[in-house]
Design an enzyme around this catalytic site. Structure first.
Site, PDB file in Angstrom:
ATOM      1  CG  ASP A  33      -2.119   0.908   1.066  1.00 44.64           C
ATOM      2  OD1 ASP A  33      -3.238   0.378   0.956  1.00 44.64           O
ATOM      3  OD2 ASP A  33      -1.945   2.143   1.028  1.00 44.64           O
ATOM      4  CB  SER A  38      -9.672  -2.136  -7.588  1.00 49.14           C
ATOM      5  OG  SER A  38      -8.781  -2.326  -8.681  1.00 49.14           O
ATOM      6  CG  ASP A  89     -16.799  -7.421 -10.521  1.00 47.15           C
ATOM      7  OD1 ASP A  89     -17.673  -8.035 -11.177  1.00 47.15           O
ATOM      8  OD2 ASP A  89     -17.077  -6.592  -9.629  1.00 47.15           O
ATOM      9  CD  GLU A 131     -17.355  -1.444 -15.565  1.00 46.33           C
ATOM     10  OE1 GLU A 131     -18.476  -1.132 -15.122  1.00 46.33           O
ATOM     11  OE2 GLU A 131     -16.418  -1.853 -14.836  1.00 46.33           O
ATOM     12  CG  HIS A 172     -18.651  -2.786 -11.698  1.00 48.76           C
ATOM     13  ND1 HIS A 172     -18.152  -1.623 -12.251  1.00 48.76           N
ATOM     14  CD2 HIS A 172     -18.410  -2.686 -10.357  1.00 48.76           C
ATOM     15  CE1 HIS A 172     -17.626  -0.871 -11.298  1.00 48.76           C
ATOM     16  NE2 HIS A 172     -17.776  -1.493 -10.142  1.00 48.76           N
ATOM     17  CB  ILE A 173     -21.725  -8.509  -9.853  1.00 50.60           C
ATOM     18  CG1 ILE A 173     -20.733  -9.625 -10.229  1.00 50.60           C
ATOM     19  CG2 ILE A 173     -22.646  -8.161 -11.020  1.00 50.60           C
ATOM     20  CD1 ILE A 173     -21.381 -10.974 -10.453  1.00 50.60           C
ATOM     21  N   GLY A 174     -19.080  -7.064  -7.826  1.00 54.83           N
ATOM     22  CA  GLY A 174     -18.380  -7.367  -6.582  1.00 54.83           C
ATOM     23  C   GLY A 174     -19.202  -7.067  -5.347  1.00 54.83           C
TER      24      GLY A 174
END
Length: 402
Positions: free
Chosen positions: A172, A230, A255, A260, A283-285
């Site tokens: 990070d 992400s 995802d 999109e 994109h269903i996280g």
């Protein structure tokens, strides 16, 4: 009474929160709207609730002169022009924690499926092949999971992965306290070189654009797996396609994508379509019933608290003032240019109107200041006109104590 306009099938729990608080003028739209229709829908709105497909740019915000607050019923807020909203005195709230578990579970499930080569095995069974070979199939236990971005989601992914017996390292840009037995990698390169599975949990923007490019992919272990839940812009898709088709990577799960589809019937355009070792999800996280209900409740509660008390705690673009118990007959919410003498000018104006200040709290951020002032006395329309027309004022509203 504030008009609340909700877009993109926000969970009904949000409406429950609003109606329980006495807000009944609620207009809903099942999807995102094209610009002209969006502007019309926002014309009389004081509250706007959106998800990821509704874009509130400067033009859309200008088309909503009465807009007081925006709720993003999701984690991301890059679909809103946050600076323009701030300059117009409009705080923006989101739900940074409510779908954390849902995303983490999806990531770990995809890691297990890809390590076992399930996408490929599943496709072959559907085509009539009964391939029981164990070649290239591995347990998660003992494998190294590399987490890029050790925030709310990344850290929970690590916790779940450890329960499966994985070794967890993370990278990070900020120093983060590790959970469990996770340990920080010395650099992104060090993480990529040792991880069997790399999962990305970083924000969007220029600083993360294509951080996983051809060079980064080449530094990953041969046979490793890449997961991105992400932002679509953090992976170079062409480079990923090359790494997968060459056999350098064993699999990938995405995802999110750079571009999109805008609707349910629009197909995804990606070179990854058709690859047997790739999982592609729309994109269903965070798209579980539990997370959407949590998001609906969390964001709606933040919006109600702002409407009822002016609190901006956890707003992503605005000076943050915590909840303050009301005192006096009225509460004035004053957004002003952050300039010397602004507070003095406000207090003098209130004194000229015969209003006694009982409590006052100020915070600034960038070019604006925000002050909550509780007063005794009647805050008439004439008083509000005087406040709103003052040169220092960006926006001014009043909450009258019942």
């Amino acid at each position: 009474m504030a008009q609340i306009v909700l877009f993109e099938n926000i969970h009904p729990r949000a409406r429950d929160v609003f109606t329980a608080a006495g807000y009944t003028d609620i207009v809903t739209h099942a999807s995102a709207l094209p610009p002209a229709e969006l502007h019309a829908a926002l014309r009389d709105a004081q509250v706007a609730g959106i998800r990821s497909r509704t874009h509130l740019d400067a033009e859309a915000l200008a088309a909503a002169p009465d807009l007081r607050v925006v709720g993003c019923f999701c984690i991301g807020t890059n679909q809103v022009d946050l600076n323009t909203a701030m300059q117009r005195g409009v705080p923006v709230f989101n739900a940074p924690f409510s779908n954390t578990r849902s995303v983490a579970e999806l990531v770990l499930g995809e890691a297990i499926l890809l390590l076992r080569r399930i996408p490929e095995k599943n496709a072959r069974v559907h085509l009539g092949h009964w391939d029981k070979s164990a070649a290239g199939a591995f347990e998660t236990r003992g494998k190294t999971l590399g987490i890029v971005g050790y925030g709310n989601i990344g850290s929970q992914v690590g916790t779940l992965a450890e329960a499966m017996g994985m070794r967890v390292v993370y990278h990070d840009v900020e120093a983060k306290l590790p959970l469990g037995n996770a340990r920080p990698a010395g650099s992104l390169d060090e993480l990529l070189q040792q991880a069997d599975v790399v999962t990305l949990h970083v924000p969007g923007g220029k600083s993360t654009q294509n951080i996983i490019d051809a060079d980064a992919l080449a530094r990953m272990k041969r046979g490793a797996i890449l997961i991105n839940a992400s932002r679509g812009t953090v992976v170079d898709i062409a480079a990923l396609h090359a790494a997968l088709t060459s056999g350098h990577l064993a699999g990938a799960a995405l995802d999110v994508f750079p571009v999109e589809p805008k609707g349910v019937d629009e197909p995804l355009d990606s070179p990854l379509i058709g690859l047997p070792n790739v999982l592609l999800t729309p994109h269903i996280g965070g798209s579980t019933q539990e997370s959407q209900e949590n998001i609906g409740r969390e964001v709606a509660e933040k919006l109600v608290r702002f409407l009822q008390s002016g609190t901006t705690k956890s707003a992503v673009n605005f000076p943050e003032l915590p909840y303050l118990e009301p005192a006096g007959a009225a509460r004035i919410l004053h957004v002003h240019r952050n300039a010397p003498g602004a507070l003095g000018a406000l207090d003098s104006l209130l004194a000229d109107q015969g209003l006694n200040i009982l409590s006052q709290n100020l915070q600034t951020r960038g070019q604006i200041g925000y002050v909550i002032t509780d007063v005794d006395g009647e805050v008439s329309d004439a008083v509000m006109t005087a406040l709103c027309s003052h040169p220092i004022t960006v926006r001014c509203d009043v909450i009258r104590t019942p």
